[in-house]
Design a protein around this motif. Structure first.
Motif, PDB file in Angstrom:
ATOM      1  N   GLU A  26       0.839  -1.193   0.000  1.00  0.00           N
ATOM      2  CA  GLU A  26       0.000   0.000   0.000  1.00  0.00           C
ATOM      3  C   GLU A  26       0.878   1.248   0.000  1.00  0.00           C
ATOM      4  O   GLU A  26       2.042   1.217   0.420  1.00  0.00           O
ATOM      5  N   MET A  27       0.298   2.333  -0.460  1.00  0.00           N
ATOM      6  CA  MET A  27       1.036   3.577  -0.583  1.00  0.00           C
ATOM      7  C   MET A  27       1.647   3.990   0.762  1.00  0.00           C
ATOM      8  O   MET A  27       0.974   3.947   1.786  1.00  0.00           O
ATOM      9  N   GLY A  28       2.919   4.376   0.709  1.00  0.00           N
ATOM     10  CA  GLY A  28       3.603   4.824   1.905  1.00  0.00           C
ATOM     11  C   GLY A  28       4.250   3.722   2.712  1.00  0.00           C
ATOM     12  O   GLY A  28       4.835   3.985   3.766  1.00  0.00           O
ATOM     13  N   CYS A  29       4.180   2.463   2.244  1.00  0.00           N
ATOM     14  CA  CYS A  29       4.733   1.343   3.001  1.00  0.00           C
ATOM     15  C   CYS A  29       6.144   0.967   2.570  1.00  0.00           C
ATOM     16  O   CYS A  29       6.684  -0.027   3.048  1.00  0.00           O
ATOM     17  N   SER A  40       1.135 -16.117  -4.987  1.00  0.00           N
ATOM     18  CA  SER A  40       2.180 -17.135  -5.053  1.00  0.00           C
ATOM     19  C   SER A  40       3.519 -16.541  -5.447  1.00  0.00           C
ATOM     20  O   SER A  40       4.572 -17.111  -5.148  1.00  0.00           O
ATOM     21  N   VAL A  41       3.501 -15.397  -6.139  1.00  0.00           N
ATOM     22  CA  VAL A  41       4.742 -14.725  -6.527  1.00  0.00           C
ATOM     23  C   VAL A  41       4.686 -13.246  -6.146  1.00  0.00           C
ATOM     24  O   VAL A  41       5.207 -12.382  -6.838  1.00  0.00           O
ATOM     25  N   ALA A  42       4.033 -12.951  -5.044  1.00  0.00           N
ATOM     26  CA  ALA A  42       3.907 -11.561  -4.619  1.00  0.00           C
ATOM     27  C   ALA A  42       3.772 -11.501  -3.105  1.00  0.00           C
ATOM     28  O   ALA A  42       3.391 -12.479  -2.450  1.00  0.00           O
ATOM     29  N   TYR A  43       4.081 -10.329  -2.573  1.00  0.00           N
ATOM     30  CA  TYR A  43       3.972 -10.109  -1.136  1.00  0.00           C
ATOM     31  C   TYR A  43       3.189  -8.829  -0.908  1.00  0.00           C
ATOM     32  O   TYR A  43       3.528  -7.773  -1.457  1.00  0.00           O
ATOM     33  N   ARG A  44       2.134  -8.925  -0.124  1.00  0.00           N
ATOM     34  CA  ARG A  44       1.243  -7.788   0.130  1.00  0.00           C
ATOM     35  C   ARG A  44       1.530  -7.200   1.506  1.00  0.00           C
ATOM     36  O   ARG A  44       1.671  -7.937   2.487  1.00  0.00           O
ATOM     37  N   VAL A  45       1.643  -5.883   1.575  1.00  0.00           N
ATOM     38  CA  VAL A  45       1.824  -5.172   2.838  1.00  0.00           C
ATOM     39  C   VAL A  45       0.813  -4.046   2.909  1.00  0.00           C
ATOM     40  O   VAL A  45       0.685  -3.255   1.968  1.00  0.00           O
ATOM     41  N   THR A  46       0.087  -3.967   4.013  1.00  0.00           N
ATOM     42  CA  THR A  46      -0.843  -2.869   4.232  1.00  0.00           C
ATOM     43  C   THR A  46      -0.300  -1.963   5.328  1.00  0.00           C
ATOM     44  O   THR A  46       0.568  -2.360   6.115  1.00  0.00           O
ATOM     45  N   LYS A  47      -0.803  -0.769   5.385  1.00  0.00           N
ATOM     46  CA  LYS A  47      -0.353   0.172   6.410  1.00  0.00           C
ATOM     47  C   LYS A  47      -0.638  -0.364   7.809  1.00  0.00           C
ATOM     48  O   LYS A  47       0.163  -0.197   8.731  1.00  0.00           O
ATOM     49  N   GLU A  48      -1.791  -1.014   7.980  1.00  0.00           N
ATOM     50  CA  GLU A  48      -2.154  -1.536   9.288  1.00  0.00           C
ATOM     51  C   GLU A  48      -1.157  -2.591   9.752  1.00  0.00           C
ATOM     52  O   GLU A  48      -0.835  -2.697  10.935  1.00  0.00           O
ATOM     53  N   GLU A  49      -0.642  -3.368   8.814  1.00  0.00           N
ATOM     54  CA  GLU A  49       0.295  -4.432   9.155  1.00  0.00           C
ATOM     55  C   GLU A  49       1.708  -3.901   9.394  1.00  0.00           C
ATOM     56  O   GLU A  49       2.424  -4.387  10.274  1.00  0.00           O
ATOM     57  N   ALA A  50       2.104  -2.906   8.611  1.00  0.00           N
ATOM     58  CA  ALA A  50       3.520  -2.547   8.566  1.00  0.00           C
ATOM     59  C   ALA A  50       3.889  -1.313   9.364  1.00  0.00           C
ATOM     60  O   ALA A  50       5.011  -1.193   9.835  1.00  0.00           O
ATOM     61  N   LEU A  51       2.972  -0.398   9.497  1.00  0.00           N
ATOM     62  CA  LEU A  51       3.371   0.905  10.011  1.00  0.00           C
ATOM     63  C   LEU A  51       2.521   1.342  11.191  1.00  0.00           C
ATOM     64  O   LEU A  51       1.330   1.050  11.271  1.00  0.00           O
ATOM     65  N   ASP A  52       3.140   2.060  12.073  1.00  0.00           N
ATOM     66  CA  ASP A  52       2.418   2.708  13.154  1.00  0.00           C
ATOM     67  C   ASP A  52       2.246   4.174  12.775  1.00  0.00           C
ATOM     68  O   ASP A  52       2.788   5.076  13.413  1.00  0.00           O
ATOM     69  N   LEU A  53       1.505   4.391  11.691  1.00  0.00           N
ATOM     70  CA  LEU A  53       1.320   5.744  11.189  1.00  0.00           C
ATOM     71  C   LEU A  53       0.284   6.490  12.021  1.00  0.00           C
ATOM     72  O   LEU A  53      -0.637   5.886  12.589  1.00  0.00           O
ATOM     73  N   PRO A  54       0.402   7.802  12.118  1.00  0.00           N
ATOM     74  CA  PRO A  54      -0.610   8.578  12.850  1.00  0.00           C
ATOM     75  C   PRO A  54      -1.962   8.507  12.156  1.00  0.00           C
ATOM     76  O   PRO A  54      -2.072   8.150  10.992  1.00  0.00           O
TER      77      PRO A  54
END
Length: 454
Positions: free
Chosen positions: A18-21, A214-228
């Protein structure tokens, strides 16, 4: 680990962050690791035009290995010269060429890119090649077939339809979904409508998603970042008197033209809606007119109040997005009158000049406002020097709007982010904002229900 394993096998991989990750940072780390292992020496990055100039700065900030980055800009001869210069670079370093999508398939450039034989190709904002029949998509497929390692980077690989994945994965790894678009469509889409040529639904999406990841990795802001947190505010402007009469007249005339216009198409409806949105921004332009005429001061007055509160009184930095060039001119005049130093990016600003403009806003404490057209600067740049963003106007596309939100809400931001939408009451502004809240692309929904917008 997973990305490294797939790359080592000579297949592609996707960073669907996701954007910003931090997908750009992760891509640079992947390149560096592959280079240090001796797996690659050359990389070709294909990106949206507005993002090309960002890549060298990202390398400067994050790369901990030797590299030489060339952005291929200008006419064909200048682009080819830059590529030749990169190929002839005499020192040991990872050689990286960056070019925009629209240039990859041009005669002479496409052949030169193939002849360069990049070891790795990175498709930044890969949703740009979602149309499998488009020339730039076909060029990417052919380039990808010739490369050993491939990456796609996207926070929104699926913008409107699940079949958007096919072309991106055809570039990335043809073994995932095959090389026949129609076989892919028949496998996952339910066809209907006239002559069964329209997609009316989908099937077996669990399997599609399983193959996608299967050939990709998904990251969301909720999972990766402690953003304000993000706060969304709507500041309403009231239409009164002659302004209201003029708006309603444009609305009635547009409705009448559509009623009598024969076949209704999205472009005809959107053209009429455009006239209404231009008015709420403050201007109209007669069919025979050369320059727009400013007729409504409601929004610019509201913006000036925000400038007084946020910038002049509180000393904060501010990002302002709008859609139309006359709005840029109007807001620029206001900022100059208030003696507020600002940075500005719009369609006429050269690509090579945009990076320094962004850097000035980010690092110069005297530059208080970043003013830009949403289609030009809503993608691929970092504006975390500000934590407040004003939408003077929006376009009809949810993906573009969503991308623009992440310009201030991303890695490096330490404050709560506030978004202020300037909306003229009981106007097209409200309709657009509601469509964006529903994550709709207005351009794709107007044909069947156009009457509700007038």
């Amino acid at each position: 680990m997973a990305a490294g394993k797939k790359t080592a096998e000579g297949r592609g991989f996707g960073f669907l962050f996701e954007m910003g990750c931090g997908k750009t940072l992760t891509a640079i780390a992947t390149m560096g690791a592959a280079y240090e292992m001796g797996a690659i020496k050359t990389v070709l990055i294909i990106a949206p035009t507005s993002v090309c100039s960002v890549w060298p700065k990202e390398f400067d900030e994050y790369a901990d290995f030797k590299y030489n980055v060339a952005v291929l800009l200008g006419d064909k001869q200048k682009r080819l010269a830059a590529l030749r210069s990169l190929a002839a670079f005499p020192f040991e370093a990872l050689r990286v060429a960056v070019i925009n999508y629209e240039s990859t398939w041009r005669e002479g450039i496409f052949e030169a890119l193939l002849d360069w034989h990049p070891d790795m190709i990175i498709c930044d904002e890969s949703q740009r090649i979602k149309e499998p029949k488009a020339k730039q998509s076909r060029a990417m497929h052919e380039l990808g077939d010739a490369a050993k390692y491939k990456l796609i980077l996207s926070g929104t690989p699926i913008q409107n339809n699940a079949i958007d994945l096919y072309s991106q994965y055809r570039f990335l790894d043809p073994t995932v979904f095959g090389t026949n678009f129609f076989a892919f469509r028949n496998r996952y889409a339910i066809m209907g409508g006239f002559d069964r040529r329209q997609i009316v639904g989908y099937k077996d999406l669990d399997k599609l998603i399983q193959k996608e990841h299967s050939v990709a990795y998904r990251v969301t802001k909720e999972e990766a970042l402690d953003l304000p947190e993000q706060t969304f505010l709507t500041q309403y402007i009231t239409l009164e008197g002659k302004d209201k009469q003029l708006y309603n007249q444009i609305k009635r005339d547009s409705f009448a033209e559509l009623e009598d216009g024969g076949q209704i198409t999205a472009p005809t409806v959107l053209t009429k809606l455009l006239r209404l949105q231009q008015f709420t921004g403050g201007f109209i332009q007669a069919d025979e007119g050369i320059k727009p005429e400013f007729v409504f001061k409601g929004k610019i007055n509201a913006l000036e109040d925000i400038l007084d509160d946020y910038v002049i009184s509180a000393g904060k930095k501010l990002v302002i997005f709008c859609r139309f060039r006359p709005e840029i001119d109007l807001i620029s005049d206001s900022l100059k009158k208030k003696k507020i130093r600002f940075a500005s990016i719009y369609g006429d600003i050269k690509i090579e000049d945009r990076g320094p403009i962004v850097e000035d806003f980010q690092k110069n404490p005297e530059t208080k406002v970043f003013l830009a057209q949403i289609d030009t600067a809503g993608l691929g740049i970092t504006l975390t020097a500000a934590d407040t963003c004003v939408y003077y106007s929006e376009n009809f596309n949810y993906a573009a709007y969503s991308q623009s939100l992440a310009r201030i809400h991303r890695i490096g931001q330490k404050n709560r982010c506030t978004y202020i939408h300037l909306v003229v009451e009981h106007s097209i502004d409200e309709t657009i904002l509601k469509a964006l809240a529903r994550k709709e692309d207005l351009a794709k929904t107007v044909v069947d229900d156009w009457r509700q917008y007038f």
